[in-house]
Design an enzyme around this catalytic site. Structure first.
Site, PDB file in Angstrom:
ATOM      1  N   GLY A 104      55.539  17.024 -64.038  1.00 11.60           N
ATOM      2  CA  GLY A 104      56.886  18.031 -64.039  1.00 11.60           C
ATOM      3  C   GLY A 104      58.112  17.236 -64.228  1.00 11.60           C
ATOM      4  N   GLY A 105      57.951  15.866 -64.109  1.00 16.01           N
ATOM      5  CA  GLY A 105      59.120  15.055 -64.537  1.00 16.01           C
ATOM      6  C   GLY A 105      58.921  14.555 -65.721  1.00 16.01           C
ATOM      7  CD  GLU A 111      54.020  10.672 -63.555  1.00 10.15           C
ATOM      8  OE1 GLU A 111      55.056  10.616 -62.799  1.00 10.15           O
ATOM      9  OE2 GLU A 111      53.544  11.812 -63.699  1.00 10.15           O
TER      10      GLU A 111
END
Length: 262
Positions: A104-105, A111
């Protein structure tokens, strides 16, 4: 200061506060991206500055790297770290098997690379992120800019044969322009409603030319720390099969969190 937080931010804070208990002196720590991960970075910074904790952080985005340096954490690259002791990150959704949707970021690629290069992945979240089936949160898919509209069409065609409720894909925007990741790529958000087989979805998406990575984190998370607005914290360990509960007290004070912006 914590007394001024909304219940959702209190939940994020207590999850982040509990998660840093997994960090020990001398560790290489993967630092996640997003509003909940930002709380965690601040908590670690407080331990570094006030308690003398010695760690090296491997950030998953330029935003996290800037915040880590700001709060006093030594920042190194993944190539310098080579391997990571623990990564702590947030999630947009998680299910009972601790499978996740992330991205979402906009930092899903870094990540996932950092998380899979770690001995342990700890996810910090609030109770509202738990779902029976993944997919209510739009699934991010990172794609190269070249031919992205063709890639989008191919993904939508692929979804016809998948066990999902919706099949719409949208290009993530940043104002009037496409959102661009740290690697210079675009993100397509898939509005699926429900993903019947997340393992299959992750596999078939990554086989498509033009797709760099998807936001399904399957069999990567080891522990999820769930925060609640009243200060309760639940820690679930998928490997040990244990669930531990406790409560953190809030103390109103001006500290490293006073200027945090989600």
């Amino acid at each position: 200061m914590t007394g001024e937080l909304s219940p959702i931010d209190k939940a994020k804070f207590v999850a982040a506060k509990r998660s840093v208990d997994f960090v020990e002196d001398g560790m290489r720590v993967g630092l996640g991206t997003g509003s909940t991960a930002a709380w965690m970075v601040r908590c670690l910074g407080e331990l570094v500055c006030e308690d003398g904790l010695k760690i090296r952080g491997v950030p998953t985005s330029t935003r996290t790297a800037e915040l880590a340096r700001e709060v006093g954490i030594e920042v190194i690259s993944l190539d310098e770290a080579r391997w990571i002791d623990v990564t702590i990150d947030g999630a947009d959704e998680f299910d009972g098997n601790l499978n996740l949707i992330k991205g979402g970021g906009g930092a899903l690629l870094q990540e996932k690379i950092v998380a899979t290069a770690s001995d342990q992945m700890v996810v910090i979240t609030d109770a509202g992120k738990e779902v029976e089936k993944l997919g209510a949160f739009p699934l991010p898919v990172e794609v190269i800019p070249f031919g992205w509209q063709t890639t989008k069409s191919l993904i939508e065609e692929l979804l016809i044969s998948m066990d999902v409720l919706g099949r719409d894909a949208s290009l993530r925007m940043n104002g009037s322009r496409p959102f661009v990741t740290d690697e210079g790529n675009y993100i397509l958000d898939l509005h699926l409603g429900r993903i019947g087989d997340a393992h299959q979805m992750a596999m078939v998406l990554n086989q498509m030319p033009g797709v760099v990575e998807n936001g399904l984190f399957i069999d990567i998370c080891d522990v999820v720390v769930v925060g609640f607005g009243d200060g309760r914290v639940e820690t679930r360990d998928i490997n040990d099969g244990t669930v531990a509960e406790d409560r953190l007290d809030f103390v109103e004070t001006d500290n490293l969190f006073s200027d945090l912006q989600d």
